[in-house]
Design a protein around this motif. Structure first.
Motif: not given
Length: 421
Positions: A246-249, A259-264, A319-327
């Motif tokens: 939940s925290a990740y999404q 934060a997203a990278i931390h939970y990943l 990690a690449d995908a998570v950062i793209m989603v965040c930004n």
């Protein structure tokens, strides 16, 4: 030294219990209940190793009740009945305090049997669970108990327990123990808020250190080797799993890449690659969506690569995908539209599909107005012609509304121009 250090080093007072200051601090409700000496039925809820069993033992020690302990994974209905029978003997003259660990493993019938025996007051129940009691504990037991939530213990609090453990071992083993402050901090931090894990790491680190002239020097490398995996507190079927995903999404939705990278990282360290991939794809579609639809195939490709290469390399494309989603810009216009439509369908709103859209090309003899009358959009300027597509009962329904992002606003401008001609 057969018992673990955490069991040998039980606190003598409430102030010796590390953490849980929101429950056991001065003038806090649970502390006042314990100090009153009148113990009601209690349910302790929280992760393992944070003091639930320790506090139950302390309560048993300060009461005159006979203390009995059962574990929900092994105890049977017969064990409960046997315990109740002892309440009428000299052993139970002042009542029995039952500590039931892992109550969530008791089925409904076992919990109903337990309820029968705690209602008459001869047995006082203290139950503990690592799962949400409102989902796993029989409602009638909940209504007769008070629930207290225990939290993970902060590293600064665990350091106190680590130092006490070192002093205890030094006295017990009759040796001098030398350890750097950095190693103490590492144990307190790496145990993931679990005091029992910290105590195990302390004991193992001391036992693994050679003794010379009555001194054991515990070096950092030994501590690091014995505690390196302790920080991963995770259960794929438990509350911690759902809290992390939940925290990740929500961190991706909130555009917080750190934060997203931390939970990943926490998901990957626990080996839960499927959850990391699934929530990433859901977030790309749900939260980015039409604001940047080009991201969907990119995220899908990153997930596909991660599943093919496996861990630990999977961390790189993820990690690449998570950062793209965040930004990326965000839009929920897509999920809002489909949820509105599903809501109408579930409510029975629909009706006949307009004749022009049906997949048939003939009319019965009873039809006085023969013909399908479908207008082929590509036969008209700008590939558009106005006609009714929704059923009559929903002809004015609006499910999709353009988002305020650049991409959807460009769509809106285009269609405002075409439809406004």
């Amino acid at each position: 030294m057969s018992a673990p250090l955490a069991d040998r080093l039980r606190p003598e007072t409430l102030d010796d219990i590390v953490g849980q200051k929101h429950l056991l601090g001065k003038n806090k409700p649970l502390r006042r209940i314990i100090e009153s000496g009148v113990i009601p039925n209690l349910i302790f809820y929280g992760p393992s190793g944070v003091g639930k069993t320790t506090l139950a033992n302390y309560i048993a020690k300060i009461t005159n009740k006979s203390f009995k302990k059962l574990n929900g994974t092994t105890a049977s209905t017969a064990d409960i009945k046997e315990l109740f029978a002892s309440a009428d003997t000299l052993m139970g003259i002042n009542g029995i305090l039952l500590y039931l660990d892992e109550i969530q493993y008791f089925n409904k019938k076992q919990q109903q049997t337990l309820l029968e025996y705690i209602e008459n007051g001869k047995i006082t129940l203290i139950a503990s669970t690592t799962e949400n009691p409102y989902f796993y504990v029989y409602n009638a037991i909940l209504s007769r108990s008070t629930v207290f939530e225990f939290k993970s213990v902060e590293p600064k609090e665990i350091e106190k327990a680590v130092l006490r453990g070192l002093d205890y071992l030094a006295e017990e083993m009759d040796v001098e123990i030398e350890i750097e402050d950095e190693s103490v901090t590492h144990i307190a931090t790496a145990c993931g808020g679990d005091v029992r894990k910290a105590m195990n790491a302390v004991e193992l680190s001391v036992l693994a250190s050679p003794e010379t002239d009555g001194k054991r020097t515990v070096d950092y490398s030994t501590v690091d080797e014995l505690t390196q995996k302790s920080a991963v507190r995770y259960d794929r079927d438990g509350d911690e799993h759902y809290d992390i995903v939940s925290a990740y999404q929500k961190s991706m939705r909130g555009s917080d890449a750190n934060a997203a990278i931390h939970y990943l990282a926490r998901l990957l360290e626990a080996g839960d690659l499927p959850s990391a991939c699934r929530r990433l794809m859901v977030c790309a579609a749900e939260d980015v969506g039409l604001a940047y639809p080009q991201l969907l195939p990119i995220v899908n490709a990153c997930v596909d690569m991660a599943m093919k290469v496996g861990l630990p390399e999977a961390r790189i494309p993820l990690a690449d995908a998570v950062i793209m989603v965040c930004n990326a810009p965000k839009s929920i216009s897509g999920i809002t539209a489909i949820d509105r439509a599903i809501s109408d369908v579930k409510a029975g709103k629909g009706g006949s599909i307009p004749r022009r859209l049906q997949n048939k090309h003939y009319d019965g003899e009873d039809n006085q107005n023969k013909g399908q009358f479908y207008l082929y959009p590509h036969s008209y300027p700008d590939h558009y012609v106005e006609q009714q597509y929704l059923p009559d009962s929903l002809r004015d329904a609006v499910y999709y509304e353009f988002g305020d992002n650049k991409n959807e606003q460009s769509f809106k401008a285009y269609w405002d121009r075409i439809k406004g001609k």
